[in-house]
Design a protein around this motif. Structure first.
Motif, PDB file in Angstrom:
ATOM      1  N   LEU A 184      28.466 -25.831 -48.072  1.00  0.00           N
ATOM      2  CA  LEU A 184      28.167 -24.483 -48.410  1.00  0.00           C
ATOM      3  C   LEU A 184      28.420 -23.693 -47.152  1.00  0.00           C
ATOM      4  O   LEU A 184      29.092 -22.604 -47.091  1.00  0.00           O
ATOM      5  CB  LEU A 184      26.480 -24.417 -48.469  1.00  0.00           C
ATOM      6  CG  LEU A 184      25.725 -22.959 -48.497  1.00  0.00           C
ATOM      7  CD1 LEU A 184      26.325 -22.458 -49.530  1.00  0.00           C
ATOM      8  CD2 LEU A 184      24.397 -23.292 -48.445  1.00  0.00           C
ATOM      9  N   SER A 185      28.332 -24.388 -45.787  1.00  0.00           N
ATOM     10  CA  SER A 185      28.806 -23.844 -44.737  1.00  0.00           C
ATOM     11  C   SER A 185      30.471 -23.316 -44.773  1.00  0.00           C
ATOM     12  O   SER A 185      30.693 -22.334 -44.360  1.00  0.00           O
ATOM     13  CB  SER A 185      28.522 -24.448 -43.514  1.00  0.00           C
ATOM     14  OG  SER A 185      29.131 -24.187 -42.285  1.00  0.00           O
ATOM     15  N   GLY A 186      31.134 -24.366 -45.278  1.00  0.00           N
ATOM     16  CA  GLY A 186      32.539 -23.998 -45.481  1.00  0.00           C
ATOM     17  C   GLY A 186      32.950 -22.939 -46.460  1.00  0.00           C
ATOM     18  O   GLY A 186      33.875 -22.482 -46.024  1.00  0.00           O
ATOM     19  N   TRP A 187      32.069 -22.989 -47.287  1.00  0.00           N
ATOM     20  CA  TRP A 187      32.278 -21.816 -48.399  1.00  0.00           C
ATOM     21  C   TRP A 187      32.065 -20.586 -47.798  1.00  0.00           C
ATOM     22  O   TRP A 187      32.662 -19.472 -48.069  1.00  0.00           O
ATOM     23  CB  TRP A 187      31.575 -22.097 -49.710  1.00  0.00           C
ATOM     24  CG  TRP A 187      31.739 -21.197 -50.651  1.00  0.00           C
ATOM     25  CD1 TRP A 187      32.859 -20.881 -51.674  1.00  0.00           C
ATOM     26  CD2 TRP A 187      30.707 -20.111 -50.931  1.00  0.00           C
ATOM     27  NE1 TRP A 187      32.533 -20.034 -52.275  1.00  0.00           N
ATOM     28  CE2 TRP A 187      31.246 -19.254 -52.245  1.00  0.00           C
ATOM     29  CE3 TRP A 187      29.304 -19.968 -50.587  1.00  0.00           C
ATOM     30  CZ2 TRP A 187      30.688 -18.314 -52.706  1.00  0.00           C
ATOM     31  CZ3 TRP A 187      28.630 -18.903 -51.203  1.00  0.00           C
ATOM     32  CH2 TRP A 187      29.460 -18.119 -52.405  1.00  0.00           C
ATOM     33  N   LEU A 188      30.792 -20.346 -46.784  1.00  0.00           N
ATOM     34  CA  LEU A 188      30.355 -19.272 -46.591  1.00  0.00           C
ATOM     35  C   LEU A 188      31.259 -18.595 -45.251  1.00  0.00           C
ATOM     36  O   LEU A 188      31.085 -17.514 -44.909  1.00  0.00           O
ATOM     37  CB  LEU A 188      29.075 -19.309 -46.084  1.00  0.00           C
ATOM     38  CG  LEU A 188      27.839 -19.244 -47.156  1.00  0.00           C
ATOM     39  CD1 LEU A 188      26.480 -19.733 -46.354  1.00  0.00           C
ATOM     40  CD2 LEU A 188      27.936 -18.189 -47.978  1.00  0.00           C
ATOM     41  N   ARG A 189      31.805 -19.625 -44.558  1.00  0.00           N
ATOM     42  CA  ARG A 189      32.718 -19.461 -43.345  1.00  0.00           C
ATOM     43  C   ARG A 189      33.612 -18.222 -43.366  1.00  0.00           C
ATOM     44  O   ARG A 189      33.778 -17.188 -42.691  1.00  0.00           O
ATOM     45  CB  ARG A 189      33.316 -20.403 -42.956  1.00  0.00           C
ATOM     46  CG  ARG A 189      34.267 -20.287 -41.705  1.00  0.00           C
ATOM     47  CD  ARG A 189      33.355 -20.016 -40.287  1.00  0.00           C
ATOM     48  NE  ARG A 189      32.401 -20.822 -39.956  1.00  0.00           N
ATOM     49  CZ  ARG A 189      31.709 -20.903 -39.142  1.00  0.00           C
ATOM     50  NH1 ARG A 189      31.524 -19.840 -38.406  1.00  0.00           N
ATOM     51  NH2 ARG A 189      30.770 -21.854 -38.741  1.00  0.00           N
ATOM     52  N   PRO A 190      34.394 -18.054 -44.366  1.00  0.00           N
ATOM     53  CA  PRO A 190      35.393 -16.666 -44.723  1.00  0.00           C
ATOM     54  C   PRO A 190      34.679 -15.709 -44.892  1.00  0.00           C
ATOM     55  O   PRO A 190      35.293 -14.660 -44.388  1.00  0.00           O
ATOM     56  CB  PRO A 190      36.404 -17.449 -45.657  1.00  0.00           C
ATOM     57  CG  PRO A 190      36.082 -18.730 -45.726  1.00  0.00           C
ATOM     58  CD  PRO A 190      34.699 -19.288 -45.396  1.00  0.00           C
ATOM     59  N   HIS A 191      33.465 -15.899 -45.426  1.00  0.00           N
ATOM     60  CA  HIS A 191      32.950 -14.442 -45.832  1.00  0.00           C
ATOM     61  C   HIS A 191      31.686 -13.913 -45.234  1.00  0.00           C
ATOM     62  O   HIS A 191      31.611 -12.783 -44.852  1.00  0.00           O
ATOM     63  CB  HIS A 191      32.404 -14.644 -47.500  1.00  0.00           C
ATOM     64  CG  HIS A 191      33.177 -15.220 -48.468  1.00  0.00           C
ATOM     65  ND1 HIS A 191      34.390 -14.734 -48.924  1.00  0.00           N
ATOM     66  CD2 HIS A 191      33.433 -16.584 -48.853  1.00  0.00           C
ATOM     67  CE1 HIS A 191      35.086 -15.520 -49.577  1.00  0.00           C
ATOM     68  NE2 HIS A 191      34.634 -16.722 -49.501  1.00  0.00           N
ATOM     69  N   VAL A 192      30.727 -14.943 -44.981  1.00  0.00           N
ATOM     70  CA  VAL A 192      29.660 -14.302 -44.138  1.00  0.00           C
ATOM     71  C   VAL A 192      29.389 -15.637 -42.880  1.00  0.00           C
ATOM     72  O   VAL A 192      28.982 -16.533 -43.016  1.00  0.00           O
ATOM     73  CB  VAL A 192      28.309 -14.451 -45.049  1.00  0.00           C
ATOM     74  CG1 VAL A 192      27.320 -13.869 -44.167  1.00  0.00           C
ATOM     75  CG2 VAL A 192      28.712 -13.518 -46.124  1.00  0.00           C
ATOM     76  N   ALA A 193      29.984 -15.237 -41.816  1.00  0.00           N
ATOM     77  CA  ALA A 193      30.269 -16.204 -40.763  1.00  0.00           C
ATOM     78  C   ALA A 193      28.894 -16.679 -40.065  1.00  0.00           C
ATOM     79  O   ALA A 193      28.525 -17.813 -39.899  1.00  0.00           O
ATOM     80  CB  ALA A 193      31.314 -15.654 -39.516  1.00  0.00           C
ATOM     81  N   TRP A 194      28.048 -15.558 -39.958  1.00  0.00           N
ATOM     82  CA  TRP A 194      26.717 -15.661 -39.493  1.00  0.00           C
ATOM     83  C   TRP A 194      25.815 -16.580 -40.084  1.00  0.00           C
ATOM     84  O   TRP A 194      24.992 -17.389 -39.813  1.00  0.00           O
ATOM     85  CB  TRP A 194      25.929 -14.434 -39.049  1.00  0.00           C
ATOM     86  CG  TRP A 194      25.768 -13.422 -40.389  1.00  0.00           C
ATOM     87  CD1 TRP A 194      26.391 -12.568 -40.838  1.00  0.00           C
ATOM     88  CD2 TRP A 194      24.544 -13.475 -41.274  1.00  0.00           C
ATOM     89  NE1 TRP A 194      25.806 -12.103 -42.097  1.00  0.00           N
ATOM     90  CE2 TRP A 194      24.727 -12.798 -42.303  1.00  0.00           C
ATOM     91  CE3 TRP A 194      23.378 -14.557 -41.233  1.00  0.00           C
ATOM     92  CZ2 TRP A 194      23.591 -12.402 -43.284  1.00  0.00           C
ATOM     93  CZ3 TRP A 194      22.480 -14.195 -42.200  1.00  0.00           C
ATOM     94  CH2 TRP A 194      22.706 -13.332 -43.197  1.00  0.00           C
ATOM     95  N   ALA A 195      26.035 -16.399 -41.481  1.00  0.00           N
ATOM     96  CA  ALA A 195      25.196 -17.212 -42.643  1.00  0.00           C
ATOM     97  C   ALA A 195      25.491 -18.615 -42.203  1.00  0.00           C
ATOM     98  O   ALA A 195      24.935 -19.875 -42.474  1.00  0.00           O
ATOM     99  CB  ALA A 195      25.238 -16.717 -43.894  1.00  0.00           C
ATOM    100  N   SER A 196      26.969 -18.835 -42.153  1.00  0.00           N
ATOM    101  CA  SER A 196      27.606 -20.165 -42.095  1.00  0.00           C
ATOM    102  C   SER A 196      26.915 -20.872 -40.588  1.00  0.00           C
ATOM    103  O   SER A 196      26.753 -22.242 -40.906  1.00  0.00           O
ATOM    104  CB  SER A 196      29.267 -20.012 -42.156  1.00  0.00           C
ATOM    105  OG  SER A 196      29.711 -21.441 -41.792  1.00  0.00           O
ATOM    106  N   ASP A 197      26.720 -20.164 -39.780  1.00  0.00           N
ATOM    107  CA  ASP A 197      26.283 -20.597 -38.420  1.00  0.00           C
ATOM    108  C   ASP A 197      24.826 -21.166 -38.685  1.00  0.00           C
ATOM    109  O   ASP A 197      24.279 -22.165 -38.395  1.00  0.00           O
ATOM    110  CB  ASP A 197      26.183 -19.737 -37.566  1.00  0.00           C
ATOM    111  CG  ASP A 197      27.600 -19.340 -36.838  1.00  0.00           C
ATOM    112  OD1 ASP A 197      28.691 -20.214 -37.279  1.00  0.00           O
ATOM    113  OD2 ASP A 197      28.031 -18.278 -36.325  1.00  0.00           O
ATOM    114  N   GLY A 198      23.927 -20.246 -39.561  1.00  0.00           N
ATOM    115  CA  GLY A 198      22.716 -20.894 -39.881  1.00  0.00           C
ATOM    116  C   GLY A 198      22.660 -22.112 -40.465  1.00  0.00           C
ATOM    117  O   GLY A 198      21.608 -22.990 -40.450  1.00  0.00           O
ATOM    118  N   VAL A 199      23.483 -22.184 -41.490  1.00  0.00           N
ATOM    119  CA  VAL A 199      23.501 -23.506 -42.402  1.00  0.00           C
ATOM    120  C   VAL A 199      23.963 -24.466 -41.381  1.00  0.00           C
ATOM    121  O   VAL A 199      23.366 -25.665 -41.693  1.00  0.00           O
ATOM    122  CB  VAL A 199      24.620 -23.358 -43.494  1.00  0.00           C
ATOM    123  CG1 VAL A 199      24.702 -24.695 -44.261  1.00  0.00           C
ATOM    124  CG2 VAL A 199      24.057 -21.972 -44.698  1.00  0.00           C
TER     125      VAL A 199
END
Length: 398
Positions: free
Chosen positions: A324-339
Motif C-alpha cells: 500500500l505504501s508503494g502504491w501511495l508514494r507517487p500520489h500521496v507521499a504523506w500518506a505513504s509515510d504514515g503507512v
C-alpha cells in the motif's frame, strides 16, 4: 435421507438411534435430508459461511492484540467459538507467503534496476592514457572486468552494468577526442556482454569426501557420512539449482524471465512446508526450557501454533502495508509515510507480543521469562536458518 418415526420420536436414518437434537449423538449424522430444493442449499451454504466467518471475527482480533488470550482460552476448554489452532496457523501461513510472493514479484519486476547499484566508475579512468592505443587497452580491460562481473551476478544487476559500460565508453571517447582522435565506433572493443573465457577448473583431489569445482557448475558431490540415495538427491538439487541460476543470467530476456519465475515460485512453494516443520521443533524447545512446569507437549504445541499464527498474521499485515505504501508514494507521499510508520509498529509489536505471551502462558517472573525468551529465540533463530536454507535449495531446484 429417510426419517424413521417411532412413537412420536425421530430416529437416525443411519444407525436408528433415537434423536435428541438435530444431530445423532451416536454417529454424528444430521437429521436433515440432503435432498432439498436448490434455494435451501444456498441458504445452508450461506449459514455455514457466516458461521465460519463469525469464528474468524472472534479469533483474529485477540490473536493480533491480546497475547496469550487464545492459548489460555484453549487451556480452559473454551474452544468452540474460535478457529482451531492448526487451521488458523496454516491458512495465515498460506496467505502471508502468497502476499509476500506478490510483493517480491512486484519489486523484482518493477524496481529490479534499483536493487543493485551500478559499479563505481572513476571519472579520471583514462586520464593517464597518453596515446589512443592506451585508451583502447584500458577500456578493453575494464569492459573485460564488467563481463566477468556479469557472469556471476543475477539478471537484476545487468541494467546497472550496462549503465557502467556506457559511462566507460563515454569517458574513453572524451579522452580520445582530447588526444585528437576520432571516438570509438560501436563494437570497436569487447563489449561488457561479450563472452569471457572461464577460469580453468581446479583439479579435484584424488581423496576427500567432497569434490566440487569453484564455479559450482554441477560437479558431483560425495559426502561419505550420508547414504547413497541422499547424496544422489543432493546432487540432483544442486545441478538443477545451478542450471536455474545460469538461465537467470542468460542474455535472452525470455529465458531470464522463465528462470526467475521458476526460482521464486519454487522457493515460495516450499516455505509453507518448511514452517510446518518448525512448529513441532519450536514446541520441543518450549518443552525443554519449561520442563519443570510439568506441561504436556500438546500444550506447548498449541502455544507454538498460536505464536506462528500471530507471526504470519503480522507478516501478512506488514506485507500489505508495504504494498500500500508503494502504491501511495507517487500520489500521496504523506500518506505513504504514515503507512510506513504503521508497518514499523507491526514489526516492533512482533517480538513484544511473543514476550508478553510467554509471560502470560507460563506464569513466571520477568527475569526468568526474559532469560528463557532469549535462549528460546536464539535456538529458534539458528534452527530457522537451517530450515530456510534447505527450503531455499529445494525451491531453487524446482
Amino acid at each position: 435421507m429417510n426419517e424413521l418415526i417411532d412413537a412420536g420420536k425421530l430416529h437416525c436414518a443411519n444407525c436408528a438411534t433415537p434423536l435428541e437434537g438435530e444431530f445423532c449423538h451416536h454417529c454424528g449424522q444430521s437429521m436433515h435430508s440432503v435432498l432439498k430444493p436448490v434455494h435451501h442449499m444456498l441458504e445452508d451454504s450461506m449459514d455455514m459461511f457466516l458461521h465460519v466467518d463469525g469464528r474468524i471475527f472472534h479469533t483474529v482480533p485477540p490473536l493480533l492484540g491480546k497475547p496469550g488470550f487464545l492459548t489460555l482460552e484453549y487451556f480452559s476448554g473454551r474452544r468452540q467459538r474460535y478457529v482451531a489452532p492448526f487451521r488458523l496457523m496454516f491458512v495465515l501461513c498460506l496467505l502471508a507467503f502468497f502476499a509476500m510472493h506478490l510483493a517480491v514479484d512486484r519489486v523484482v519486476e518493477g524496481h529490479g534496476v534499483n536493487l543493485v547499484d551500478a559499479p563505481h566508475v572513476n571519472e579520471d579512468a583514462f586520464a593517464n592514457a597518453d596515446t589512443p592505443q592506451e585508451v583502447r587497452e584500458q577500456l578493453a580491460e575494464q569492459l573485460h572486468g564488467l563481463a566477468v562481473t556479469r557472469e556471476v551476478t543475477p539478471a537484476v544487476a545487468h541494467p546497472a552494468l550496462d549503465a557502467s559500460e556506457r559511462q566507460l565508453r563515454a569517458l574513453a571517447d572524451k579522452r580520445l577526442v582530447a588526444l585528437g582522435t576520432t571516438p570509438l565506433a560501436a563494437g570497436a572493443v569487447p563489449s561488457a556482454g561479450a563472452s569471457v573465457a572461464a577460469p580453468a577448473k581446479p583439479s579435484a583431489g584424488a581423496e576427500g569426501p567432497i569434490q566440487i569445482n569453484s564455479k559450482l557448475d554441477g560437479s558431483h558431490i560425495e559426502l561419505s557420512w550420508l547414504p547413497a540415495f541422499m547424496n544422489e538427491r543432493m546432487n540432483t538439487y544442486i545441478q538443477r539449482t545451478v542450471a536455474n541460476l545460469k538461465e537467470w543470467s542468460n542474455r535472452d530476456p525470455a529465458v531470464r524471465q522463465a528462470a526467475r519465475d521458476r526460482l521464486i515460485t519454487g522457493v515460495f512453494s516450499v516455505l509453507p512446508q518448511a514452517m510446518v516443520v518448525m512448529i513441532p521443533l519450536f514446541a520441543l524447545l518450549l518443552k525443554l526450557f519449561y520442563f519443570f512446569r510439568r506441561r504436556l507437549y500438546m500444550e506447548h504445541l498449541i502455544v507454538a501454533l498460536h505464536s506462528h499464527a500471530f507471526l504470519f498474521l503480522a507478516l501478512l499485515l506488514a506485507t500489505l502495508l508495504g504494498m500500500l505504501s508503494g502504491w501511495l508514494r507517487p500520489h500521496v507521499a504523506w500518506a505513504s509515510d504514515g503507512v510506513n510508520y504503521l508497518q514499523t509498529a507491526v514489526f516492533l509489536w512482533m517480538p513484544a507480543y511473543l514476550l508478553v505471551m510467554q509471560k502470560r502462558v507460563y506464569r513466571q517472573g520477568w527475569a526468568m521469562t526474559l532469560l528463557k525468551y532469549w535462549c528460546v529465540g536464539w535456538c529458534y533463530f539458528w534452527l530457522l536458518c537451517v530450515v530456510l536454507l534447505v527450503a531455499a535449495v529445494m525451491g531453487a531446484s524446482h
